[in-house]
Structures are given as structure tokens and as C-alpha cells.
Design an enzyme around this catalytic site. Structure first.
Site, mmCIF file in Angstrom:
data_model
loop_
_atom_site.group_PDB
_atom_site.id
_atom_site.type_symbol
_atom_site.label_atom_id
_atom_site.label_comp_id
_atom_site.label_asym_id
_atom_site.label_seq_id
_atom_site.Cartn_x
_atom_site.Cartn_y
_atom_site.Cartn_z
ATOM 1 N N ARG A 106 -37.006 -57.969 -54.151
ATOM 2 C CA ARG A 106 -35.863 -57.225 -53.587
ATOM 3 C C ARG A 106 -35.913 -56.988 -52.071
ATOM 4 O O ARG A 106 -34.981 -56.422 -51.516
ATOM 5 C CB ARG A 106 -35.662 -55.883 -54.305
ATOM 6 C CG ARG A 106 -35.417 -56.028 -55.797
ATOM 7 C CD ARG A 106 -34.716 -54.814 -56.377
ATOM 8 N NE ARG A 106 -35.539 -53.620 -56.342
ATOM 9 C CZ ARG A 106 -35.119 -52.418 -56.729
ATOM 10 N NH1 ARG A 106 -33.875 -52.271 -57.164
ATOM 11 N NH2 ARG A 106 -35.929 -51.385 -56.691
ATOM 12 N N ASP A 107 -36.963 -57.407 -51.405
ATOM 13 C CA ASP A 107 -36.981 -57.269 -49.950
ATOM 14 C C ASP A 107 -37.783 -58.405 -49.319
ATOM 15 O O ASP A 107 -38.622 -58.188 -48.443
ATOM 16 C CB ASP A 107 -37.574 -55.916 -49.544
ATOM 17 C CG ASP A 107 -37.257 -55.554 -48.092
ATOM 18 O OD1 ASP A 107 -36.273 -56.095 -47.546
ATOM 19 O OD2 ASP A 107 -37.988 -54.721 -47.515
#
Length: 228
Positions: A44-45
Site C-alpha cells: 500500500r505504499d
């Protein structure tokens, strides 16, 4: 906790990186994502500052590892579905921000967001530019009002490389390739630096054969006769 003396990838993007270097980095990141996605985790990042350098040229080939799993999450159906608008804007997949007109609620997404982010990472390290500098550019791209900016990418990667990145940067996550499909991409198996290594040996062998032939022919020449 592992210490990376060379730091993260972001600080090395300004250096001269070849297409083969881009492939090495991509393959390492994909190997990490295969493990994560295989366990239903989404990072997610994913971005250059969360990719850490273990080794790099000229000492060796690139070797990187994914790090900073602070906002990673396991997806297990509706129980732990991904809904939070989280991550770094320049590397965020469009479904995180609800830019897509899809049947299911736009607030729910899965680990396909990492594939989009990987495309953005490859674009950055190859061109030293952000693929979509502003969130509005992502929105316009997803709605067909902005073409994929491939000119800068084409200056570094061959046609297969450009097409590979475009398959990662697909607005609809259902149509985006999976980590397994990406891992099998033909572009990743093309290594131009190996061509010279593979052609050197036949050249040496050919030279050796020619030299042997010359020696053989020389030995067959008639020797001079002493007439005295």
C-alpha cells in the site's frame, strides 16, 4: 532490524541507470511482492524511498529489498477489506481515491494497488520523473482524457519495456496484470549486457581455430633447398 548502508532507492535515482539495471530492480521488487501477495498482503505504499539498496553497480548488479511495512495489511474478504485512502499520492492507484466508475463500492480495493505503484516506481527510476505529478492527472488518465506519457520512457526502455509498464498502469484493477504475470514478462528476461559476454567466447574460439590453421598451412609449405 536490517541496516542498509546504501540507503533507499530514491537517493540513487539521479545516477546513470541502464535498462538492464531497471530490470534488475524490477525483478527484485516483484520477488518481494510475490511473497506478500501470496500471503494476501498489500504493501500500500510502494515507492523508491521504501525500497532499500543492498548492492549496486559498479560493485555488483542491483539488489534491492522492499521495506517499511507500516501500513501493509492482509486482505481477507469483507472482514479485512482495504478501504482506507492511504499511501503516497504520486504512487497511489486510482481505486484508492475512488477515481474509477466501477460496479462495486470504490472505497474497497485489493493488492492490485501495488502493481500500479510498481509501474510508477519503474517510470521514476527510468526517467527521473513522476508518472503523474498531480492527482488530477491520474483522474484524467483514468477517464481517457490524458494519454500515457511514454515518450520519456521510450528514451530509456525498449518497446517491450514500455509495454510492460503500460500493462501495470491500467486504470481498472481487474484488467491490471498480477504479480505472477508480471514476473513472467518476456522483457525481464532480455539482458543486453549478456550479449557481449556470450559473443566473446565464440570469437576467441574462432581466432584459435584460424591460428591453428595458419600454423598448419605454414608447416606444409616447402622448405628452401640449400643448393650449396
Amino acid at each position: 532490524m536490517e541496516y542498509f548502508e546504501l540507503g533507499d532507492l530514491e537517493k540513487h535515482i539521479t545516477e546513470v541507470i541502464t535498462e538492464d539495471d531497471v530490470k534488475d530492480i524490477t525483478k527484485d521488487v516483484l520477488n518481494g511482492l510475490r511473497i506478500m501477495h501470496g500471503e494476501n498482503f498489500a504493501h500500500r505504499d510502494l515507492k523508491p524511498s521504501n525500497i532499500f539498496v543492498v548492492q549496486m553497480p559498479p560493485a555488483s548488479k542491483w539488489w534491492v529489498k522492499i521495506g517499511d511495512f507500516g501500513i501493509s495489511k492482509r486482505v481477507q474478504g469483507d472482514i479485512t477489506a482495504l478501504r482506507t485512502q492511504i499511501g503516497t499520492p504520486a504512487y497511489q492507484a486510482p481505486e484508492i481515491n475512488g477515481y474509477l466508475d466501477m460496479d462495486e463500492p470504490t472505497s474497497i480495493y485489493d493488492n492490485a494497488v501495488d502493481i500500479w505503484s510498481l509501474g510508477c516506481v519503474i517510470y521514476k527510476i527510468a526517467t527521473q520523473k513522476l508518472l503523474f505529478p498531480q492527482p488530477s492527472a491520474v483522474f484524467r488518465f483514468c477517464n481517457g482524457r490524458l494519454a500515457f506519457p511514454e515518450q520519456a520512457l521510450s528514451a530509456k526502455l525498449n518497446k517491450d519495456g514500455v509495454e510492460f509498464v503500460k500493462r501495470l498502469i491500467v486504470p481498472n484493477p481487474r484488467e491490471r496484470i498480477s504479480v505472477e504475470e508480471a514476473h513472467k514478462a518476456s522483457w525481464l528476461s532480455q539482458e543486453t549486457r549478456d550479449i557481449s559476454l556470450k559473443t566473446e567466447e565464440p570469437i576467441k574460439v574462432a581466432d584459435q581455430v584460424l591460428n591453428e590453421k595458419e600454423d598448419e598451412n605454414t608447416s606444409l609449405l616447402p622448405t628452401s633447398v640449400d643448393e650449396t
